[in-house]
Scaffold this active site. Sequence first.
Site, short mmCIF file in Angstrom:
data_model
loop_
_atom_site.label_atom_id
_atom_site.label_comp_id
_atom_site.label_asym_id
_atom_site.label_seq_id
_atom_site.Cartn_x
_atom_site.Cartn_y
_atom_site.Cartn_z
N ASP A 67 0.82 -1.21 0.00
CA ASP A 67 0.00 0.00 0.00
C ASP A 67 0.86 1.26 0.00
OD1 ASP A 67 0.96 -0.37 2.57
OD2 ASP A 67 -0.99 -0.70 3.48
N ASN A 137 -7.48 -2.29 14.30
CA ASN A 137 -8.84 -2.61 13.87
C ASN A 137 -8.89 -3.87 13.00
OD1 ASN A 137 -7.80 -1.78 11.44
ND2 ASN A 137 -9.09 0.03 11.22
N GLU A 144 -9.52 -1.59 5.42
CA GLU A 144 -10.21 -1.21 6.65
C GLU A 144 -11.44 -2.09 6.86
OE1 GLU A 144 -8.28 0.38 8.29
OE2 GLU A 144 -8.17 2.53 7.90
#
Length: 264
Positions: A67, A137, A144
């Site tokens: 990324d 998370n 995400e």
Amino acid sequence: MLVVLKESSKEVGQEAARIVAAAVRTNPTIVLGLATGSTPLGMYEELIALHRSAGLDFSQATSFNLDEYLGLAKDNPQSFHYFMHSSFFSQVNFSPEKIHVPDGSIRANYSEYCESYERALKSAGGIDLQILGIGRNGHIGFNEPNSSLASRTRLKELTAETIEDNRRFFPPGAEIPECAITMGIGTILDARRILILATGKSKAAAVAKAIEGPISSSVSASALQLHPDVTFIIDEDAAYALTQRDYYRRVLELTKKYTPEKLT
Ligand code: PGA
């Protein structure tokens, strides 16, 4: 899933580097999937040390990073390009033309760009060994929560939590990117082998959900349960919330006895 429990974050880096080094020696033209962040830094330091002391040779290897922040040029010290070059590539002997990091400086035609990244990956033969960290998370790459488990490389909107977690890497007052280009979960699952590293108490809940929770797009790393060759390498703090720690230790001992090739 193999769960390797280590006493310290240093040992996590050493174990990951040992596996990567063995893979590079066995297959010099290996395609590596690489990750940024504080977790893999120890692994990169060990690999650099092995390059210097034992001639570990990356000259024929290819890499694809997971990324990059949208809006950061390659020479921006907060970009993942900069991180990879300063923390790893500049200190080993990768061929520059075999290094791929998504370009965060593109301003339009995001889908086209992301499709070209996927095509480059495919024409290199796909990823042999993918390195991952995990976010608090549960994200892998910048996938995400609620990312499609079949997602491919694309533009992704970052959560407020991720933006806060990454603030520490930016100078005070700097604007933190709100989007990134990331390989998708489907892209990651196409890798032939996956190593995921986690250290520290702040990762314990995400690690437990990824390994022992249900497969859910709410915890992207739980998708790794679908992959046949995943090794989690985690320190005691990150393993804290796992309920089956004794069993994982037993599996490791029996793996050493019966199928040691799985550990190289
Ligand atoms: P970290 O990031 O290694 O800096 O904790 C991991 C991630 O967010 O994937």
